[in-house]
Design a protein around this motif. Sequence first.
Motif, mmCIF file in Angstrom:
data_model
loop_
_atom_site.group_PDB
_atom_site.id
_atom_site.type_symbol
_atom_site.label_atom_id
_atom_site.label_comp_id
_atom_site.label_asym_id
_atom_site.label_seq_id
_atom_site.Cartn_x
_atom_site.Cartn_y
_atom_site.Cartn_z
ATOM 1 N N TRP A 1 0.808 -1.221 0.000
ATOM 2 C CA TRP A 1 0.000 0.000 0.000
ATOM 3 C C TRP A 1 0.838 1.267 0.000
ATOM 4 C CZ3 TRP A 1 -4.549 -1.605 -1.284
ATOM 5 C CH2 TRP A 1 -5.025 -2.818 -0.813
ATOM 6 N N SER A 2 2.139 1.133 -0.249
ATOM 7 C CA SER A 2 2.994 2.315 -0.144
ATOM 8 C C SER A 2 4.322 2.095 -0.873
ATOM 9 C CB SER A 2 3.256 2.638 1.328
ATOM 10 O OG SER A 2 3.962 1.578 1.945
ATOM 11 N N TYR A 3 5.098 3.164 -0.869
ATOM 12 C CA TYR A 3 6.468 3.130 -1.385
ATOM 13 C C TYR A 3 7.388 3.649 -0.290
ATOM 14 C CZ TYR A 3 4.625 2.849 -6.168
ATOM 15 O OH TYR A 3 3.984 2.466 -7.312
ATOM 16 N N LYS A 4 8.614 3.171 -0.300
ATOM 17 C CA LYS A 4 9.632 3.673 0.609
ATOM 18 C C LYS A 4 10.845 4.015 -0.244
ATOM 19 C CE LYS A 4 11.495 1.062 4.012
ATOM 20 N NZ LYS A 4 11.503 0.288 5.265
ATOM 21 N N ALA A 5 11.338 5.252 -0.102
ATOM 22 C CA ALA A 5 12.485 5.699 -0.888
ATOM 23 C C ALA A 5 13.605 6.135 0.044
ATOM 24 C CB ALA A 5 12.091 6.854 -1.797
ATOM 25 N N GLU A 6 14.820 5.714 -0.266
ATOM 26 C CA GLU A 6 15.994 6.138 0.488
ATOM 27 C C GLU A 6 16.765 7.126 -0.379
ATOM 28 O OE1 GLU A 6 20.180 4.376 2.230
ATOM 29 O OE2 GLU A 6 18.508 2.987 1.956
ATOM 30 N N LEU A 7 17.115 8.265 0.226
ATOM 31 C CA LEU A 7 17.829 9.306 -0.503
ATOM 32 C C LEU A 7 19.331 9.221 -0.241
ATOM 33 C CD1 LEU A 7 15.456 12.331 0.161
ATOM 34 C CD2 LEU A 7 15.359 10.612 -1.660
ATOM 35 N N SER A 8 20.099 9.871 -1.098
ATOM 36 C CA SER A 8 21.556 9.843 -0.986
ATOM 37 C C SER A 8 22.071 10.512 0.282
ATOM 38 C CB SER A 8 22.193 10.489 -2.220
ATOM 39 O OG SER A 8 21.699 11.806 -2.399
ATOM 40 N N ASN A 9 21.248 11.323 0.934
ATOM 41 C CA ASN A 9 21.657 11.952 2.193
ATOM 42 C C ASN A 9 21.271 11.112 3.415
ATOM 43 O OD1 ASN A 9 18.910 12.327 2.304
ATOM 44 N ND2 ASN A 9 18.988 14.551 2.543
ATOM 45 N N GLY A 10 20.744 9.906 3.177
ATOM 46 C CA GLY A 10 20.392 9.001 4.264
ATOM 47 C C GLY A 10 18.963 9.100 4.755
ATOM 48 N N VAL A 11 18.199 10.055 4.243
ATOM 49 C CA VAL A 11 16.802 10.221 4.657
ATOM 50 C C VAL A 11 15.938 9.163 3.976
ATOM 51 C CG1 VAL A 11 14.804 11.783 4.564
ATOM 52 C CG2 VAL A 11 17.062 12.689 5.083
ATOM 53 N N ASP A 12 15.035 8.555 4.758
ATOM 54 C CA ASP A 12 14.075 7.589 4.224
ATOM 55 C C ASP A 12 12.703 8.243 4.196
ATOM 56 O OD1 ASP A 12 15.956 5.554 3.979
ATOM 57 O OD2 ASP A 12 15.588 4.798 5.990
ATOM 58 N N LEU A 13 12.039 8.168 3.058
ATOM 59 C CA LEU A 13 10.728 8.777 2.880
ATOM 60 C C LEU A 13 9.687 7.709 2.605
ATOM 61 C CD1 LEU A 13 11.786 11.641 0.428
ATOM 62 C CD2 LEU A 13 11.560 11.789 2.913
ATOM 63 N N LYS A 14 8.472 7.929 3.101
ATOM 64 C CA LYS A 14 7.350 7.026 2.816
ATOM 65 C C LYS A 14 6.325 7.786 1.990
ATOM 66 C CE LYS A 14 6.014 3.574 4.759
ATOM 67 N NZ LYS A 14 5.985 2.189 5.106
ATOM 68 N N PHE A 15 5.735 7.071 1.035
ATOM 69 C CA PHE A 15 4.719 7.619 0.148
ATOM 70 C C PHE A 15 3.560 6.639 0.104
ATOM 71 C CE2 PHE A 15 8.779 9.282 -1.151
ATOM 72 C CZ PHE A 15 8.532 10.602 -1.468
ATOM 73 N N ASP A 16 2.363 7.151 -0.176
ATOM 74 C CA ASP A 16 1.224 6.251 -0.321
ATOM 75 C C ASP A 16 1.290 5.564 -1.681
ATOM 76 O OD1 ASP A 16 0.161 7.992 -2.275
ATOM 77 O OD2 ASP A 16 -1.330 8.836 -0.920
ATOM 78 N N LYS A 17 0.332 4.707 -1.962
ATOM 79 C CA LYS A 17 0.365 3.926 -3.206
ATOM 80 C C LYS A 17 0.233 4.786 -4.456
ATOM 81 C CE LYS A 17 -4.538 2.777 -3.255
ATOM 82 N NZ LYS A 17 -5.514 1.717 -3.318
ATOM 83 N N ASN A 18 -0.236 6.048 -4.295
ATOM 84 C CA ASN A 18 -0.357 6.971 -5.427
ATOM 85 C C ASN A 18 0.856 7.879 -5.580
ATOM 86 O OD1 ASN A 18 -2.992 6.034 -6.102
ATOM 87 N ND2 ASN A 18 -3.787 7.225 -4.392
ATOM 88 N N GLY A 19 1.856 7.701 -4.721
ATOM 89 C CA GLY A 19 3.059 8.520 -4.815
ATOM 90 C C GLY A 19 2.996 9.821 -4.041
ATOM 91 N N ASN A 20 2.009 9.972 -3.183
ATOM 92 C CA ASN A 20 1.888 11.179 -2.357
ATOM 93 C C ASN A 20 2.714 10.996 -1.089
ATOM 94 O OD1 ASN A 20 -0.094 12.439 -4.084
ATOM 95 N ND2 ASN A 20 -1.522 10.927 -3.287
ATOM 96 N N PHE A 21 3.482 12.042 -0.731
ATOM 97 C CA PHE A 21 4.324 11.978 0.460
ATOM 98 C C PHE A 21 3.477 11.749 1.688
ATOM 99 C CE2 PHE A 21 6.222 14.196 4.107
ATOM 100 C CZ PHE A 21 7.377 13.450 4.248
ATOM 101 N N SER A 22 3.938 10.857 2.590
ATOM 102 C CA SER A 22 3.221 10.638 3.844
ATOM 103 C C SER A 22 4.072 10.975 5.070
ATOM 104 C CB SER A 22 2.663 9.218 3.952
ATOM 105 O OG SER A 22 3.679 8.266 3.897
ATOM 106 N N LYS A 23 5.358 10.593 5.076
ATOM 107 C CA LYS A 23 6.195 10.928 6.227
ATOM 108 C C LYS A 23 7.654 10.599 5.967
ATOM 109 C CE LYS A 23 5.883 6.563 8.744
ATOM 110 N NZ LYS A 23 5.652 5.944 10.038
ATOM 111 N N ILE A 24 8.498 11.179 6.827
ATOM 112 C CA ILE A 24 9.897 10.785 6.865
ATOM 113 C C ILE A 24 9.955 9.569 7.768
ATOM 114 C CG2 ILE A 24 12.211 11.436 7.634
ATOM 115 C CD1 ILE A 24 11.599 14.285 6.773
ATOM 116 N N ASP A 25 10.546 8.508 7.259
ATOM 117 C CA ASP A 25 10.587 7.237 7.993
ATOM 118 C C ASP A 25 11.826 7.186 8.857
ATOM 119 O OD1 ASP A 25 9.484 4.789 8.647
ATOM 120 O OD2 ASP A 25 10.459 3.729 7.015
#
Length: 149
Positions: A124-148
């Motif tokens: 139901w979601s996506y999780k993206a890790e950025l090059s600066n070490g921040v992990d982001l969570k998005f809903d299934k439509n690609g909308n930002f939900s939170k910093i993980d």
Amino acid sequence: MKSLKKITSLLTFILVLSAGFIFAQDRAISPNQLPIAAKKFLAGNFKGIAVGSVIEDREIYGVDEYKVYLSNGVKIEFDSQGNWKEVDGKHQKLPYGFIPAGIRNYVVKSFPNTSIIKIEKERWSYKAELSNGVDLKFDKNGNFSKIDD
């Protein structure tokens, strides 16, 4: 009588456990044996990068997933149908062509000097890790939900 039941139970447990090991195995396969969707994904997003190896993860009921290791170190996991589940750039910038537009746009706007180095597609979601070490969570439509965390 009780010891016979215990021995029977133990043998049954060992048989079931060993059957799982026999039928659930990883094996190396040729890139040509990947599902068509996985081949198209690789050709469209990682053109010109050689496939180092492909591992087919088999379970009792059939193929569970495929793990593809590219020559540049990138690891891609596909489901049994060849749809990507996870792409790990191993600290390298990933190509953005397959990443949903909402996620791409959010990262470019909110974190302009970073890049996505790993992305996972969950149910139901996506999780993206950025090059600066921040992990982001998005809903299934690609909308930002939170910093993980």
